[in-house]
Design a protein around this motif. Structure first.
Motif, mmCIF file in Angstrom:
data_model
loop_
_atom_site.group_PDB
_atom_site.id
_atom_site.type_symbol
_atom_site.label_atom_id
_atom_site.label_comp_id
_atom_site.label_asym_id
_atom_site.label_seq_id
_atom_site.Cartn_x
_atom_site.Cartn_y
_atom_site.Cartn_z
ATOM 1 N N ILE A 1 0.839 -1.203 0.000
ATOM 2 C CA ILE A 1 0.000 0.000 0.000
ATOM 3 C C ILE A 1 0.871 1.250 0.000
ATOM 4 O O ILE A 1 0.543 2.259 -0.646
ATOM 5 C CB ILE A 1 -0.952 -0.013 1.213
ATOM 6 N N THR A 2 2.000 1.181 0.700
ATOM 7 C CA THR A 2 2.924 2.319 0.706
ATOM 8 C C THR A 2 3.462 2.583 -0.693
ATOM 9 O O THR A 2 3.543 3.742 -1.133
ATOM 10 C CB THR A 2 4.096 2.061 1.672
ATOM 11 N N ALA A 3 3.842 1.528 -1.425
ATOM 12 C CA ALA A 3 4.311 1.691 -2.801
ATOM 13 C C ALA A 3 3.236 2.336 -3.666
ATOM 14 O O ALA A 3 3.525 3.177 -4.524
ATOM 15 C CB ALA A 3 4.716 0.343 -3.385
ATOM 16 N N VAL A 4 1.986 1.948 -3.426
ATOM 17 C CA VAL A 4 0.858 2.518 -4.178
ATOM 18 C C VAL A 4 0.718 4.013 -3.903
ATOM 19 O O VAL A 4 0.619 4.822 -4.829
ATOM 20 C CB VAL A 4 -0.456 1.786 -3.812
ATOM 21 N N LEU A 5 0.726 4.378 -2.628
ATOM 22 C CA LEU A 5 0.505 5.783 -2.267
ATOM 23 C C LEU A 5 1.706 6.650 -2.633
ATOM 24 O O LEU A 5 1.543 7.773 -3.122
ATOM 25 C CB LEU A 5 0.200 5.890 -0.772
ATOM 26 N N ILE A 6 2.909 6.141 -2.390
ATOM 27 C CA ILE A 6 4.103 6.886 -2.785
ATOM 28 C C ILE A 6 4.127 7.084 -4.298
ATOM 29 O O ILE A 6 4.555 8.124 -4.801
ATOM 30 C CB ILE A 6 5.382 6.147 -2.319
ATOM 31 N N GLY A 7 3.625 6.082 -5.021
ATOM 32 C CA GLY A 7 3.619 6.153 -6.477
ATOM 33 C C GLY A 7 2.586 7.093 -7.068
ATOM 34 O O GLY A 7 2.503 7.207 -8.297
ATOM 35 N N GLY A 8 1.799 7.747 -6.227
ATOM 36 C CA GLY A 8 0.889 8.770 -6.740
ATOM 37 C C GLY A 8 -0.564 8.387 -6.821
ATOM 38 O O GLY A 8 -1.396 9.160 -7.314
ATOM 39 N N VAL A 9 -0.919 7.183 -6.357
ATOM 40 C CA VAL A 9 -2.326 6.788 -6.355
ATOM 41 C C VAL A 9 -3.032 7.491 -5.197
ATOM 42 O O VAL A 9 -2.533 7.481 -4.070
ATOM 43 C CB VAL A 9 -2.479 5.261 -6.226
ATOM 44 N N SER A 10 -4.186 8.078 -5.491
ATOM 45 C CA SER A 10 -4.926 8.797 -4.461
ATOM 46 C C SER A 10 -5.709 7.828 -3.600
ATOM 47 O O SER A 10 -6.413 6.952 -4.111
ATOM 48 C CB SER A 10 -5.894 9.798 -5.095
ATOM 49 N N LEU A 11 -5.592 7.981 -2.287
ATOM 50 C CA LEU A 11 -6.321 7.135 -1.358
ATOM 51 C C LEU A 11 -7.828 7.364 -1.477
ATOM 52 O O LEU A 11 -8.627 6.512 -1.079
ATOM 53 C CB LEU A 11 -5.863 7.414 0.079
ATOM 54 N N MET A 12 -8.217 8.498 -2.051
ATOM 55 C CA MET A 12 -9.633 8.820 -2.235
ATOM 56 C C MET A 12 -10.197 8.255 -3.529
ATOM 57 O O MET A 12 -11.384 8.371 -3.796
ATOM 58 C CB MET A 12 -9.826 10.345 -2.212
ATOM 59 N N GLY A 13 -9.335 7.643 -4.346
ATOM 60 C CA GLY A 13 -9.800 7.001 -5.570
ATOM 61 C C GLY A 13 -9.747 7.907 -6.784
ATOM 62 O O GLY A 13 -9.661 9.132 -6.681
ATOM 63 N N GLY A 14 -9.774 7.288 -7.967
ATOM 64 C CA GLY A 14 -9.883 8.019 -9.218
ATOM 65 C C GLY A 14 -8.581 8.401 -9.882
ATOM 66 O O GLY A 14 -8.553 8.630 -11.089
#
Length: 316
Positions: A246-259
């Motif tokens: 999940i950290t890789a996802v968020l660090i990579g620019g994916v918004s936790l709020m979706g979209g």
């Protein structure tokens, strides 16, 4: 607008990688060796494969904290079958099917029983962890056939098989997200669920597909890891694996709020996590600083996401 912002964040991450790399190279002559750079790349494979499915789910407005346990379940179920003499292609398919069923269960609990995703998937995480230990008796599953181990330990034209698998997974998910109607619908679903329902999107089918995909990539990552180490390890996966993905996802620019998010950003985020681990070891910095550095980067990434969304909405 969104594309420019994502590219800017990815560029920033690349600069962070270069800065950390330069620091590590100045402290250790081994850092820039071919063997070490290859190891950094291979270490990022597990993060990246898991992150692809997790990212697709988060972009679609979902969340899955059971990934670490699914990782272990996929590895152990496959390895148990291999030890029993099942051929590795059938064992992999069976392990994948078992884990995809977990994705279906998560979907049903969240969608039809209306349990919040974080609670539902955390519950799944703890139940699967117990099942993993119960089935194996807490012991690793081995020995594994060499044909299965070659999935991660072999190479083609000097490139490790696990890296080639990660590249194939990345290309597939990039194509799904950026070049198909499915990807457009996933972004629409995560951006505004009510609008997606109003526009006639089959929301339940999308949610089901996303939870199954997230489980499948977690299982695949577990199988790759088992093939690399030559055993189905009960202690592999777990909370740390979930949080790293999940950290890789968020660090990579994916918004936790979706979209919002991109596969190339996730790839850079996964490499950054692997690089931090490697640099701390080579520079003899205590491992406790790993969590401090990753935590700081994660907070900055989520903070940037908040500012990014605020800027986008001001432009509308």
């Amino acid at each position: 607008m969104l594309t420019k912002i994502l590219v800017r964040q990815e560029t920033t991450l690349v600069l962070v990688i270069l800065v950390i790399g330069a620091f590590a190279a100045s402290r250790s002559s081994l850092f820039l060796s071919q063997g070490n750079l290859t190891e950094i790349l291979r270490s990022s494979v597990i993060y990246f494969v898991m992150a692809c499915g997790a990212a697709m789910l988060i972009i679609g407005g979902g969340l899955d904290f059971s990934a670490g346990a699914v990782f272990t379940l996929g590895a152990l179920s496959t390895c148990k079958l291999l030890v029993e003499g099942v051929s590795w292609p059938l064992a992999v398919l069976a392990g994948m099917a078992i884990c995809c069923a977990v994705g279906v269960v998560n979907f049903v609990v969240i969608t039809y029983i209306h349990v919040p995703p974080i609670i539902a998937t955390l519950g799944t995480f703890y139940m699967l962890t117990g099942i993993d230990n119960l089935v194996t008796g807490g012991s690793d599953v081995l020995p594994l056939p060499s044909s299965f181990q070659r999935i991660a330990q072999g190479s083609v034209a000097g490139v490790s098989n696990d890296v080639l698998i990660a590249v194939a997974v990345g290309v597939l998910f990039w194509f799904l997200l950026e070049r198909t109607r499915f990807g457009v619908n996933v972004r629409a679903l995560g951006g505004n669920r009510q609008a997606a329902v109003g526009n006639g999107l089959r929301v339940f089918r999308l949610d089901l597909a996303l939870y199954v995909i997230a489980a499948a990539t977690a299982a695949l990552a577990g199988m790759i890891y088992s093939a690399r180490v030559g055993a189905g390890q009960v202690t592999a996966g777990g909370t740390s694996t979930t949080l790293n993905a999940i950290t890789a996802v968020l660090i990579g620019g994916v918004s936790l709020m979706g979209g919002m998010g991109s596969i190339q950003g996730i790839a850079v985020g996964a490499v950054l996590l692997s690089l931090i681990d490697n640099a701390l070891v080579l520079t003899s910095i205590p491992p406790q600083y790993n969590s401090i550095v990753i935590g700081a980067i994660l907070v900055c990434a989520v903070g940037f996401d908040h500012l990014r969304r605020a800027r986008i909405y001001r432009k509308r």
